[in-house]
Scaffold this active site. Structure first.
Site, PDB file in Angstrom:
ATOM      1  N   ASP A  72      20.204 -17.874  19.509  1.00  0.00           N
ATOM      2  CA  ASP A  72      20.083 -18.569  18.228  1.00  0.00           C
ATOM      3  C   ASP A  72      21.372 -18.501  17.419  1.00  0.00           C
ATOM      4  O   ASP A  72      21.686 -19.417  16.665  1.00  0.00           O
ATOM      5  CB  ASP A  72      18.921 -17.984  17.426  1.00  0.00           C
ATOM      6  CG  ASP A  72      17.564 -18.446  17.957  1.00  0.00           C
ATOM      7  OD1 ASP A  72      17.536 -19.329  18.844  1.00  0.00           O
ATOM      8  OD2 ASP A  72      16.534 -17.915  17.499  1.00  0.00           O
ATOM      9  N   GLU A 146      19.309 -18.954   6.559  1.00  0.00           N
ATOM     10  CA  GLU A 146      19.146 -18.314   5.256  1.00  0.00           C
ATOM     11  C   GLU A 146      20.474 -18.074   4.551  1.00  0.00           C
ATOM     12  O   GLU A 146      21.536 -18.021   5.177  1.00  0.00           O
ATOM     13  CB  GLU A 146      18.416 -16.976   5.390  1.00  0.00           C
ATOM     14  CG  GLU A 146      19.240 -15.838   5.955  1.00  0.00           C
ATOM     15  CD  GLU A 146      19.317 -15.793   7.457  1.00  0.00           C
ATOM     16  OE1 GLU A 146      20.453 -15.584   7.973  1.00  0.00           O
ATOM     17  OE2 GLU A 146      18.289 -15.939   8.127  1.00  0.00           O
ATOM     18  N   TYR A 188      15.919 -13.396   9.611  1.00  0.00           N
ATOM     19  CA  TYR A 188      16.112 -12.250   8.714  1.00  0.00           C
ATOM     20  C   TYR A 188      14.925 -12.097   7.765  1.00  0.00           C
ATOM     21  O   TYR A 188      14.435 -10.984   7.516  1.00  0.00           O
ATOM     22  CB  TYR A 188      17.414 -12.461   7.930  1.00  0.00           C
ATOM     23  CG  TYR A 188      17.937 -11.261   7.165  1.00  0.00           C
ATOM     24  CD1 TYR A 188      17.242 -10.055   7.126  1.00  0.00           C
ATOM     25  CD2 TYR A 188      19.146 -11.332   6.491  1.00  0.00           C
ATOM     26  CE1 TYR A 188      17.738  -8.962   6.432  1.00  0.00           C
ATOM     27  CE2 TYR A 188      19.650 -10.252   5.784  1.00  0.00           C
ATOM     28  CZ  TYR A 188      18.939  -9.071   5.758  1.00  0.00           C
ATOM     29  OH  TYR A 188      19.437  -7.997   5.064  1.00  0.00           O
ATOM     30  N   SER A 189      14.435 -13.194   7.231  1.00  0.00           N
ATOM     31  CA  SER A 189      13.318 -13.139   6.282  1.00  0.00           C
ATOM     32  C   SER A 189      12.098 -12.459   6.897  1.00  0.00           C
ATOM     33  O   SER A 189      11.424 -11.655   6.241  1.00  0.00           O
ATOM     34  CB  SER A 189      12.961 -14.552   5.813  1.00  0.00           C
ATOM     35  OG  SER A 189      11.847 -14.535   4.951  1.00  0.00           O
ATOM     36  N   ALA A 210      14.083  -4.477   0.684  1.00  0.00           N
ATOM     37  CA  ALA A 210      13.852  -3.117   0.172  1.00  0.00           C
ATOM     38  C   ALA A 210      13.803  -3.090  -1.351  1.00  0.00           C
ATOM     39  O   ALA A 210      14.609  -2.413  -1.998  1.00  0.00           O
ATOM     40  CB  ALA A 210      14.935  -2.157   0.693  1.00  0.00           C
TER      41      ALA A 210
END
Length: 291
Positions: A72, A146, A188-189, A210
């Protein structure tokens, strides 16, 4: 058919697959053009001279279709090179997971034959655009997956003041904030507990990284919205990452994120659906007790 081939330079063990792909393209009568960096890898690292008409050296090229050979990450870099040229991209997976590059090793020949018979569908994927007035993001300021706002290294958490369509939403105290497209919802999300969104959804997801407060949850918004961000940081700077390409920015700069004015065209086989990808890549419905 004019076919451009882009690829990862970290796949020496996949050389037989790569040679199979080029030989199949030649047998189909393709007019093959190879990205110059990938050509150097093929000739220097693999000792392989691909059958081709020429090399792709710049960011403008006249092609009917582009092949991305890798994972990807390779697909994202290829999409950035294609940019607004409206050329559809087919992802050949020689990496690991492969949501964008989802054509596997044993599907190459059949997929290329379907491609030359025009038996495929095209999905239009939304991109995000980053706007900054005081300082521009160097190079390509669009993201297919993103845009992430992140603290640097081991510094204290940052505060990200967030507004939607000029209306204040909240101030995230966190290690960062991921603003993801539906395509990026499985990247990532997802790793920071963001929701999975269907590629056809007209949505954007804001996923904190976080967060200091556990009741701060990911938020899905319409992709027509303008997102305005202001960052406070004790270290006086922070990272902006667009599909993994990051730069350090000084705190205090206003960032605006909007939907891009063009889409990335992704080629999909008719028998490949997003639901199938979820089952195969994320093992949905699989029972670990069954060997």
């Amino acid at each position: 058919m004019k076919v451009g081939v882009f690829g990862s330079e970290y796949q020496i063990e996949k050389q037989n697959l790569i040679k199979r792909l080029f030989e199949k393209l030649r047998s189909l009568g393709a007019e093959i053009y190879v990205d110059s960096l990938f050509y150097t890898f093929l000739t220097d690292a693999l000792g392989y001279e691909p059958p081709m008409k020429g090399q792709i050296t710049g960011d403008e090229f006249d092609l009917d279709v582009v092949l991305s050979i890798g994972g990807d990450g390779t697909f994202l870099r290829t999409a950035a090179r294609v940019n607004k040229q409206d050329i559809p991209i087919l992802g050949i997976n020689t990496g690991r997971l492969g949501f964008l590059a989802d054509v596997s090793n044993n599907e190459i020949e059949d997929t290329l034959e379907e491609l030359f018979k025009n038996y495929y569908r095209i999905e239009e994927r939304t991109l995000l655009r980053l706007h900054t007035e005081e300082r521009t993001f160097k190079g390509y300021n669009y993201a297919l997956n993103e845009i992430a706002i992140l603290k640097r290294d081991t510094s204290s958490m940052i505060t990200i003041h967030t507004s939607l369509n000029d209306e204040y939403l909240t101030s995230y105290q966190a290690d960062g904030l991921v603003v993801a497209t539906p395509t990026g919802s499985t990247a990532y999300s997802m790793s920071v507990n963001g929701p999975i969104i269907l590629p056809q959804s007209n949505s954007i997801v804001l996923s904190p990284v976080a967060p200091h407060s556990l009741n701060v949850r990911p938020l899905v918004i319409p992709d027509s919205y303008t997102i305005t961000l202001g960052v406070e940081s004790r270290s006086r700077n922070f990272l902006i990452a667009l599909d993994g390409h990051s730069e350090v920015f000084p705190a205090g700069i206003e960032l605006k994120i909007t939907k891009a004015d063009y889409t990335t065209k992704v080629i999909k086989r008719y028998n490949h659906t997003f639901y199938q990808t979820l089952r195969e890549k994320l093992m949905w419905g699989a029972d670990a007790r069954i060997k």
